[in-house]
Every structure is written in structure tokens, then in C-alpha cells.
Enzyme design. Structure first.
Site, mmCIF file in Angstrom:
data_model
loop_
_atom_site.group_PDB
_atom_site.id
_atom_site.type_symbol
_atom_site.label_atom_id
_atom_site.label_comp_id
_atom_site.label_asym_id
_atom_site.label_seq_id
_atom_site.Cartn_x
_atom_site.Cartn_y
_atom_site.Cartn_z
ATOM 1 N N THR A 171 0.960 -3.068 -3.330
ATOM 2 C CA THR A 171 1.843 -4.201 -2.945
ATOM 3 C C THR A 171 2.820 -4.575 -3.484
ATOM 4 O O THR A 171 3.903 -6.036 -3.639
ATOM 5 C CB THR A 171 0.928 -5.274 -2.839
ATOM 6 O OG1 THR A 171 -0.100 -5.311 -4.318
ATOM 7 C CG2 THR A 171 -0.223 -4.671 -1.565
ATOM 8 N N GLY A 193 1.794 0.607 -15.795
ATOM 9 C CA GLY A 193 1.639 1.170 -16.143
ATOM 10 C C GLY A 193 2.660 2.704 -17.187
ATOM 11 O O GLY A 193 2.412 3.565 -16.137
ATOM 12 N N THR A 194 3.445 1.813 -17.903
ATOM 13 C CA THR A 194 3.883 2.146 -18.884
ATOM 14 C C THR A 194 3.648 2.638 -20.030
ATOM 15 O O THR A 194 3.920 3.753 -21.168
ATOM 16 C CB THR A 194 4.966 1.859 -18.833
ATOM 17 O OG1 THR A 194 4.586 0.559 -19.732
ATOM 18 C CG2 THR A 194 6.566 0.724 -17.747
ATOM 19 N N GLY A 244 0.227 3.185 -20.308
ATOM 20 C CA GLY A 244 -1.523 3.797 -19.656
ATOM 21 C C GLY A 244 -1.576 3.443 -18.877
ATOM 22 O O GLY A 244 -1.213 2.818 -18.261
ATOM 23 N N ILE A 297 -5.155 1.003 -16.522
ATOM 24 C CA ILE A 297 -5.786 0.984 -16.936
ATOM 25 C C ILE A 297 -6.506 1.500 -16.135
ATOM 26 O O ILE A 297 -6.322 1.828 -14.746
ATOM 27 C CB ILE A 297 -6.010 -0.106 -16.531
ATOM 28 C CG1 ILE A 297 -5.313 -0.522 -17.719
ATOM 29 C CG2 ILE A 297 -7.081 -1.142 -16.564
ATOM 30 C CD1 ILE A 297 -3.750 -2.391 -16.650
ATOM 31 N N TYR A 333 8.870 -21.504 -6.431
ATOM 32 C CA TYR A 333 8.808 -20.043 -5.187
ATOM 33 C C TYR A 333 9.663 -20.286 -4.464
ATOM 34 O O TYR A 333 9.221 -21.605 -3.783
ATOM 35 C CB TYR A 333 7.190 -20.156 -5.064
ATOM 36 C CG TYR A 333 6.750 -18.891 -4.571
ATOM 37 C CD1 TYR A 333 6.553 -17.288 -4.888
ATOM 38 C CD2 TYR A 333 7.499 -18.415 -3.143
ATOM 39 C CE1 TYR A 333 6.556 -16.612 -4.923
ATOM 40 C CE2 TYR A 333 6.400 -17.449 -1.994
ATOM 41 C CZ TYR A 333 5.915 -16.333 -2.862
ATOM 42 O OH TYR A 333 5.619 -15.321 -2.392
#
Lengths: 522, 522
Positions: free
Chosen positions: A130, A257-258, A260, A262, A441
């Protein structure tokens, strides 16, 4: 577990929850035509995609974990931003993953990373997909795999003494809450993507839930993490608090995600709230409402809901047609005195609670319900608006209170100036509030020339991001960095800190296979 | 600014607040002899030290910033742990700094680091010098300077709209609160060292204040940092919240002077609390009291004070002689309902609030006052006990609730087993409590052979640290790592995370001049 055939590969959520053609046309006639110059024509829902053949052959030992069919690959090509859905609707799937890997165990993740390193493939970790910032989309030239963690979907021990749960990264929001419910417990973390996003995705992107104040960022719930890097696994110690040097968990929270993958976390959970109280408050002007929210927070009150909608947001999302701003205000737990205290502050700033209506649910309850329903339906409606030819996207930030007025004006002006014919609806809500500042927002809606939607949005986004940066806002409060925010983050993040992150990446991912292009310029 | 002649160079705090010889002897006769085998002899207060000549010559451009006199150098040789005071009392100042540098500006810090790099000198940043973990003591062979930041002592803008203050690193606790008080604001951060420690020291060591729950760790107050590294300055963006990648601030919080010198921070402040309510509750047993604290936290209550004293602590520090554990319980702000809720929970676990006594302050108030006074006097008393020949030191940790009972037993047994003749008083209080676990704080008192005090303590400390590690506790909840905790941290911190920290250090401090030996094995 959600099978991919049931999920929309091109748009939000469940395929059968998307607005069909008739519903789209009704939306156009009843809600849009009075406001916006649209012709009512619809981009069709795309046929199943045809993709070039994968450039990679999965390794034999992990063959069952890999998928190469076009729909699965298409569904993993993009996240769910406006520009992702618009591109998919136009059949623009320029750089799909060569393969999608669904590891079932941590060992599978290790094997997948080892194989990808040897094969020279990039690996983009994927939770629920997402992302709205290009976080799961690869823009490099090398072959790549999407590492879909949704089969790492086990909820482990639920510890009632310590109020903690061990959970794998691929568990989706509803599955986690279902596992906790029989124990009377909840994580109490509800990002808008809750139904379609995963624990691992929340952690990797530092997601914020829909609670407006207090522990809303997922960071607050983390006791310990287990991360698999190309150099091996990393585990942190599970303790309630520690001062033993820089936090290991904080290195990986927000690493997108750069550094490792998780794979597991211990998270703090809490009793399900026994009592709730909520209302909505109308304000004659937005500035007064903003001042009320600031005063509520600085008085030490921590409402669970404290969403401030500007008049247009209030009309579109809470059914309030009186041209006034609305503050949706809720407390959980010990509620009575706190809500009364907050309403006193609102009254000091001209705020009037919506009166109960005789013989039915109160106006306040109706407005809160209308907002909640709108909140959950919003992404499906967004997809319909895209099919109707609108650019519709959101932008978020956080800034000190003292800078909010100028930032609000600058963002609104920048979006309108960059829109075609300078026509754009720009609304603002405060989704989160802190004693030292709000998280505004913005929603931007503007008609677009068919085929030019993405270019138009990219121009607006650039202009708005400049306005945010120039006015002291963070480039992202809770949507993460991904690839789309990187140019502005590169200016907000101290260059030496960027060098430290690069050094961390060289240490953990020396060949640079993990999500290249997100968070760091490759 | 505190002139060094007024501060004790060998012991805690102000020189004229130390217990004199008569007071030490009274303490021995009235409080110790009934309990512990001491002979009543006193280590004398040492004369001004004689030190070897410095091995460094200060650079001409910074000459005014440098001091080389023996008392200043002696005062910067150690922190204020038991083993520091014991060594100073015995005249063991084996490795004093060659020079002490007092920069007045960030430029001075840059110049000092440049000069130290060129001179091959190690640089140990020094705030108030209250480290109890060897954090400001250099154990290497190279020449070194102590970089005392106490002249970076300006409180900058106090922002009443955003409730934030810009403050230099060398500002001591009382000076900060004095600057905030006219605005009705407070940082609300009171570590036990408050009077003698600095903002920069708090940030570098992730200090925790004496509030038991909620925002007690200084991390929570940080909006932004300015850090000077040997490679240049680093600044973070001042926003109330951000999800833009791993937090820059969190990289430096807890870095203990090894990655850079924190020179300035924007900190969140808050209104001074208008109302307070507190009491003390007696429990028949410690386990029941622990269960009550856990239930209070897990019910969502966040008392400002929630210190649980075991029966011996209650006697020594709160004057309670009935052999029962005491929970000191306090709330701030909206207090009435919350204190009543907490007392109901205590009653469920056998806790009885101390009754008001007729015609005077209540027993509860007396116990709370006694504890507070004891808390602030404790370090001076500690110095007197050292002069009387006792080993007296504290050890702290945090662990999940489910592991506390075993940890408590193991730490107590380990300390007693390692003490001379296996005789040691080991008491426990909970200083902080979280929904998922407590932070227990142990005090160990044992008689020592003159001259062997440090060796005896080191053996006890090693045994206790093993017990903590084996039972799931962090090696430090709020005393930091320094040099003394490093062997155990090295086992608790994942080796890959250690490698990442080394990579960060190589990036920011390539010659490794900053606090070598703290936090990372050099």
C-alpha cells in the site's frame, strides 16, 4: 491470507469492492459535476496484463515460493498512490518484477537474499503493497524480485503478563487484531491502510495510526525486532526500556527495506478500551479551530481522535454543509472529565458542539460516523475519481505550530498554481497533533487531460514539496520516503547523516541488493 | 556557572555539602554499627592532588579555553561512581587528562577537535561529570583532553507558541528551569544528578528523569539536535514528528560522545503542573506490591511518581519501620480520579494507604518527603559511607514483568555471593515502570578491606551483571554504557549492529579521537 486473485492488481483493496461503472457515473453526476469540469467519461478497468518474460529463473530449492504469472507480477509492480493506479489504468507497467517471491520462513528469506545476491537481482521487500511513495516499485535496470512477506503470517506468543505479542512481519492488521481479541487485547494501531497493510510494512515505514495523539506511531509499540540482512540476522533485546547506546530498533524503523528485511517483532499491546466518548465541534473559522487543537494538546489532554477538518473536508467527508470547520473529538478510557475539559477549550475559541438531535442519533454522532465511513471508503472512491479523469492525491507533513499558517497558505497556493488552468480543490485536515505542532494532511483534486495525469500530478507534487520544505515541514510525517520523497529528503537530511546511512547499508547489504533507490540515492 | 573550586574534585556535588568528619562519625554510630561490621575509622579527605606534567601544549588560538592546573585536571579524571570516589580518596589518579578544554562557542569546539586530530589526542566530552559508568574517564595510553562543555551555557529562544526551547549543551538542570520558570514552563526532566548534570550529558546518555512513567527519558523531549563531529556539523530538522527514514536524532541520542559533540538542542517543554496529589501505600509483601504497580500501568494510569521501595529501602529512605514495602504514588495535573483509581488497584493487592495523622503532616506526606530528601542527599551520604570503609553502589536495569521475580532473586544472590564473607545488604526499588516491565534499581552495601574497595566492587559488579544478562535485563536502563558496561553490552548488542556503529564512527570520526573506549571497543 488474501489470495491475489481477490485483490485488485491495479487499484485499492478488494477487487469486488471497487466502484463499478454505474457507481462511478452516479458519483460523477451527483457529487462532481456541480464542482468540477469533467466530461463523465470513464477509463475502463484494464484487462489482465500482458508482460515481458521474466529475466530470472527461480532457484530450484525455493521454486514453490516464487510466482511468475502476469497478474501477480503486475500486482507487485507499484504501490497504491494516485500515480500508481493511474499508470496501471493506462496499461503502463513498464518495469514489473521479474519474479515475486513468497517466503514462508525466515530461512526462505535468507535463501532468497543469498540467491538474489548471486543472481545480481535487486530485492524489493513488499508487505501489503500500500505504499503511496514509490516504496515497492523498482526503477533500476537490473532484474528484480518483489519479496512478498505475506506468508510470514503467524501470530506467536501472546503474553498476558507483559502485554506483548510476538508477530511475524507479514501479518495483516485484521489478522493481528483477531488473534488479540480473545485475550481482550489490542495493538490499537489503525493506519488508513489497516486492512491491506502488514506489521512489517508498518515497522519499515514508521507508520502512524489514526489515533490523533499519544502513542500513534508504530515505533512506540516496538519491544524488539528480528531483521534478516544479507550479512545475517539481527536481533534486538526485548526489554521495556533501555539506555544502552543508540537504539538498535530505531536503526531499522523507517529503513524501508534498504538495510534488512524485518521478519518478526515483539509489540506492546494493551487492554481494549472499555469506554469511549466522542463528539464533533463546529468552528466559525479554521484559525480558531487550529488554536483550540493546540491549546487542547498543550493542556496535556490526549484525545484519541482530534481530527480537524476544514470546511470543504467537513462537507465532503463528514456531511457538514454549514461552511464551518469541524473538529472530531474523541476520548477513550477515563473519558468524561477529559471531554468536558476539551469542550471548554473549544468554547474559548468559538467552538460549538453539534447538538444532539431529538429522537435519533445526534448530529455529532452522525458526523463522526460519516467521517469514519468516508475514511475507510476513501481509497475506493479515489480509484473511481481517477477513472473519471481527475487527479486526486494527498500530501502530508508536520511542522511547528508557529509555522502552520504560512505552510498551509503556501501549500494551497503552490498546488493551485501548478494545477492545469490553476483550478484545484485543495483541502486540509489535521490528522495528528502534538504539543509542539500539527500534522496537516492535504487533499488535492484537479481535472486532468487524459494521459497526462501522472505528469500533472508530478508537477503539483514538486511544487507542493517545495512549499513544505520552504516552510519548515518534514517531507513526510507518515507516508514514508520511498522514491518519490527522496529528492526533498536529500535536502532535509544532513549530508553526513546520509553518509552514515550509506555506511550502515554497506555494512549490512554490501552488494546493495535491498530496495535500491528507496531512502538513498543508489 | 559553577566554578570548579566550589565543586568537590574527589566526590559528589558541592564541596561544602559533603559530610564533615563529625557527621560521618555520627552516621556510623547511629545508622551503621547496628547493622554492619565497621570499625568507624575514616578515610581522610584528600589534599589537593599532585599530577604529572601534561603531555600536550594547548594551541595558541584557544589558549584561554584550556586549563592545566591539577585540581581541574583531577576533577575531570573520573565521573562520580563509587569506584571513582574510592579511587580519588585513595589518591589513585592514574590517568588524568593532560588538559581540560572549556569551549565557549561551537567554533571553539570545531577548533578543539581539529587541533586534537592533528595532535593525536583523544577527546572525552564532559558535561557535568556525573557519569557512574566510566563515561568521562579515558583508559587509553595516548594524551587526552577532557572537553568540558559547561561554558556552552546559553538558553536561547523560548518559544511559547510551540512550547519549545533552544538550549546549549552545557546548561545545567537548575539554570534551564530558572530560564523557563518566568514563562510558566518546565522541561520536567529531573534525573537524580539534576543539579550537577547538563542538557548535553542527558542527551548523550539517554538519561531518565525521576518521573516514573510517561515521558521520562530525555529522548521524548528532543525536537532537533546540533552536533559537531570531526567531519563537520550535523543538524536535524525541527519538527514535532517525522517518518522520513531512520531518525537522525536517535543516532546521536545515547552515542555518549563517540560520534560527535552535541552542542545544542531544541527541546519540548510543558506548562508547570498546577495540581499534584501524592501518597504512600504499604504492602504486606513485595510481590503483591509489584503486581499492583503492573496493574496500575496496564490499566493506562501514568502516575508521575510510582516508586516502589522494598522493606529495607522503605526503612532507610522513607523512614518506614514496619517491615512493609512502600509504594510512593503521585499524580500531576488532573489528579483526583486517577489517584483514587490507583488506590483501588493497590487495595486489590493488599495495599493500605498511610493514614493521615492527627494534628500534623500525614504519615504519607512524611514518607514522601523523607524519600525526596533522602534521594537528593543520597550521593553525599554515599561519599561518607565510602570514607567509612563501605562499598556502596547501585545497579539498574529493566526487564519484562514476567522475568522480574527471577531477575530480582538472581541479582540479590549474585551480589551476596560475590561480597566479602558473603555479607551484603541488597535492596531493590522500582524507579520506573512501563506497561510491559519495570526498571529495578538495586543498592548494594558491603564492608570492604581498606584499599581493596574497587576490586571488591568490580567482582560484585561482574557477578550482578551476569545475573542481569542471564535473566533478560538490559545492562543499563538509564546509567548509560560508558566503559564499565561495555563487556556486557557487547554480548547484548547484535554484532552486526556493533559493526554498523563502527561504520558510523568511521564516517563521522575517521581518526577515532572521540571518547575512545566508550560504547565501542577501540
Amino acid at each position: 491470507m488474501a489470495a491475489w486473485r481477490e485483490r485488485s492488481w491495479w487499484g485499492w483493496g478488494w477487487a469486488d469492492s471497487a466502484l463499478d461503472d454505474d457507481a462511478c457515473r452516479r458519483l460523477a453526476e451527483t457529487s462532481l459535476r456541480p464542482w468540477l469540469p469533467i466530461d463523465g467519461s470513464l477509463l475502463p478497468v484494464p484487462d489482465d496484463p500482458v508482460l515481458p518474460a521474466p529475466r530470472l529463473i527461480p532457484p530450484s530449492i525455493l521454486r514453490e515460493a516464487f510466482a511468475a504469472d502476469p497478474v501477480t507480477r503486475a500486482a507487485h509492480t507499484y504501490g497504491k498512490a494516485f500515480r500508481d493506479v493511474a499508470r496501471a489504468l493506462h496499461g503502463r507497467l513498464d518495469n514489473p518484477p521479474d519474479l515475486v517471491c513468497h517466503p514462508r520462513t525466515g530461512h526462505d528469506v535468507v535463501a532468497a537474499l543469498d540467491w538474489a545476491e548471486a543472481a545480481g537481482a535487486a530485492v524489493v521487500p513488499y508487505g501489503g503493497g500500500t505504499s503511496v511513495v514509490g516504496g515497492v516499485e523498482y526503477r533500476g535496470d537490473t532484474p528484480w524480485i518483489s519479496l512478498d512477506l505475506s506468508r510470514l503470517n503467524r501470530v506467536g506468543e501472546i503474553d498476558p503478563v507483559d502485554r506483548a505479542v510476538r508477530v511475524q512481519a507479514g501479518v495483516f492488521g485484521p489478522a493481528l487484531e483477531q488473534a488479540l481479541a480473545p485475550h481482550g487485547l489490542t495493538l490499537r494501531h489503525y493506519p488508513q491502510s489497516f486492512e491491506f497493510s502488514t506489521v512489517g510494512g508498518w515497522l519499515a515505514t514508521r507508520s502512524a495510526g489514526h489515533y490523533a495523539t499519544g502513542p500513534t506511531r508504530v515505533d512506540d509499540f516496538v519491544e524488539a525486532l528480528r531483521v534478516i540482512t544479507p550479512q545475517g540476522p539481527v536481533e534486538s533485546l526485548r526489554v521495556p526500556g533501555s539506555g544502552a547506546g543508540p537504539s538498535t530498533d530505531r536503526l531499522f524503523l523507517g529503513s524501508e527495506g534498504t538495510l534488512g528485511v524485518i521478519v518478526e517483532a515483539w509489540l506492546r499491546v494493551t487492554d481494549r478500551p472499555a469506554r469511549k466518548a466522542s463528539t464533533s465541534v463546529a468552528f466559525p473559522g479554521y484559525d480558531q479551530a487550529v488554536a483550540a487543537v493546540r491549546t487542547i494538546l498543550q493542556a496535556g489532554l490526549r484525545p484519541s481522535n482530534c481530527r480537524l477538518l476544514d470546511p470543504v473536508e467537513a462537507m465532503l467527508n463528514a456531511g457538514a454543509t454549514d461552511g464551518r470547520a469541524r473538529l472530531l473529538l474523541g476520548f477513550e478510557g477515563a473519558t468524561t472529565g477529559l471531554l468536558a475539559d476539551a469542550l471548554t477549550i473549544c468554547a474559548d475559541h468559538g467552538g460549538v458542539p453539534s447538538a444532539p438531535s431529538a429522537g435519533g442519533p445526534s448530529v455529532a454522532a452522525a458526523e463522526v460516523d460519516s467521517w469514519r465511513s468516508s475514511f475507510l471508503r476513501a481509497p475506493y472512491t479515489r480509484d473511481a475519481l481517477i477513472r473519471l479523469g481527475l487527479v486526486v492525491e494527498t500530501v502530508e507533513t508536520a511542522c511547528p505550530w508557529s509555522r502552520f499558517e504560512a505552510l498551509h497558505a503556501a501549500v494551497t497556493a503552490a498546488a493551485q498554481a501548478a494545477a492545469p488552468a490553476r483550478v484545484a480543490v485543495v483541502t486540509c485536515r489535521l490528522t495528528h497533533a502534538y504539543p509542539d505542532g500539527p500534522a496537516p494532511y492535504f487533499t488535492v483534486i484537479t481535472p486532468a487531460r487524459r494521459g497526462a495525469e501522472v505528469t500533472i500530478w508530478d508537477e503539483i507534487k514538486a511544487a507542493v514539496s517545495e512549499a513544505i520544505t520552504a516552510n519548515g515541514g518534514t517531507i513526510t510525517h507518515h507516508h514514508a520516503v520511498g522514491r518519490d520523497h527522496l529528492p526533498w529528503l536529500a535536502r532535509q537530511r544532513d549530508p553526513l547523516v546520509t553518509e552514515v546511512l550509506r555506511a550502515a547499508k554497506r555494512t549490512l547489504d554490501p552488494r546493495g541488493i535491498l530496495n535500491p533507490g528507496a531512502l538513498l540515492d543508489p
